[in-house]
Enzyme design. Structure first.
Site, PDB file in Angstrom:
ATOM      1  CG  ASP A 183      -2.037  -8.491   9.978  1.00  0.00           C
ATOM      2  OD1 ASP A 183      -2.380  -9.520  10.592  1.00  0.00           O
ATOM      3  OD2 ASP A 183      -2.826  -7.602   9.645  1.00  0.00           O
TER       4      ASP A 183
ATOM      5  CG  MET B 102      -1.900  -1.183   1.192  1.00  0.00           C
ATOM      6  SD  MET B 102      -3.506  -0.867   1.948  1.00  0.00           S
ATOM      7  CE  MET B 102      -3.024  -0.499   3.616  1.00  0.00           C
TER       8      MET B 102
ATOM      9  N   GLY C 271      11.193  -2.995   5.624  1.00  0.00           N
ATOM     10  CA  GLY C 271      10.512  -4.297   5.534  1.00  0.00           C
ATOM     11  C   GLY C 271      10.117  -4.600   4.101  1.00  0.00           C
ATOM     12  CG  HIS C 272       7.166  -2.215   2.078  1.00  0.00           C
ATOM     13  ND1 HIS C 272       6.960  -1.138   2.898  1.00  0.00           N
ATOM     14  CD2 HIS C 272       5.962  -2.841   1.978  1.00  0.00           C
ATOM     15  CE1 HIS C 272       5.696  -1.100   3.277  1.00  0.00           C
ATOM     16  NE2 HIS C 272       5.071  -2.126   2.746  1.00  0.00           N
TER      17      HIS C 272
HETATM   18  O1  PAF Z   1      -0.287  -5.667   4.117  1.00  0.00           O
HETATM   19  C1  PAF Z   1      -0.583  -4.787   3.275  1.00  0.00           C
HETATM   20  O2  PAF Z   1       0.204  -3.875   2.981  1.00  0.00           O
HETATM   21  C2  PAF Z   1      -1.936  -4.851   2.591  1.00  0.00           C
HETATM   22  O3  PAF Z   1      -2.906  -5.409   3.426  1.00  0.00           O
HETATM   23  C3  PAF Z   1      -1.904  -5.599   1.242  1.00  0.00           C
HETATM   24  C4  PAF Z   1      -1.544  -7.061   1.422  1.00  0.00           C
HETATM   25  C5  PAF Z   1      -0.903  -4.932   0.298  1.00  0.00           C
HETATM   26  C6  PAF Z   1      -3.288  -5.533   0.590  1.00  0.00           C
HETATM   27  O4  PAF Z   1      -3.717  -4.228   0.371  1.00  0.00           O
END
Ligand code: PAF
Length: 159
Positions: free
Chosen positions: A149, A30, A36-37
């Site tokens: 999460d 998002m 982390g990304h």
């Molecule tokens: O974890 C997230 O960033 C969001 O829930 C995802 C998996 C990109 C879906 O919008």
């Protein structure tokens, strides 16, 4: 690095990659990317020939009174990071591109109704719906999700 806001364009680009024999990895996000990304993107780059990062603040996973408008965004900074890492395509659709009436949704019951699902009744259905759409658009060989999460991860695995 290619940036696309269009579903047909992404599908066409992915098809060309697959015809060329390349594997495609997807990192759904998002936006407002952080370390982390970056670690997911690096792993995706190492395990696939080409990498798509989706950058979409998904409205259907935000309930009434939740922070959709306040969700942090910095698309230029995200693109700078993706480009530096070697990402091949950033998919940055708007809500209209992703959601057309009539609305179809995907849900995993039981797992979505406990823990965070108790206070966020539509959240995980929104997550499953957008992830299902992204899987259909990008048709990745592999997709990479954070483990922060744990409930979301379990639900996506089940889906
Ligand atoms: O974890 C997230 O960033 C969001 O829930 C995802 C998996 C990109 C879906 O919008």
């Amino acid at each position: 690095m290619k940036i696309s806001v269009s579903i047909p364009e992404v599908k066409q680009w992915v098809k060309a990659q697959k015809i060329a024999g390349k594997t495609v990895g997807l990192v759904p996000t998002m936006g407002y990317l952080h370390e982390g990304h970056a670690s997911l993107i690096k792993r995706c780059l190492a395990e696939n020939d080409v990498v798509v990062v989706s950058n979409f603040v998904n409205p259907t996973q935000f309930g009434v009174g939740e922070d959709l408008a306040d969700y942090p965004r910095d698309f230029n900074q995200d693109c700078t990071l993706c480009e530096a890492l070697g990402v091949d395509m950033v998919f940055h659709p708007d809500s209209q591109e992703m959601y057309n009436a009539p609305h179809v949704s995907v849900a995993v019951d039981t797992l979505s109704e406990t823990l965070c699902g108790k206070t966020r009744p539509i959240h995980f259905s929104g997550v499953c719906t957008v992830v299902c759409k992204l899987f259909n658009i990008v048709a990745p060989d592999r997709a990479y999700f954070g483990e922060k999460d744990a409930q979301q991860l379990a639900i996506i695995r089940k889906m």
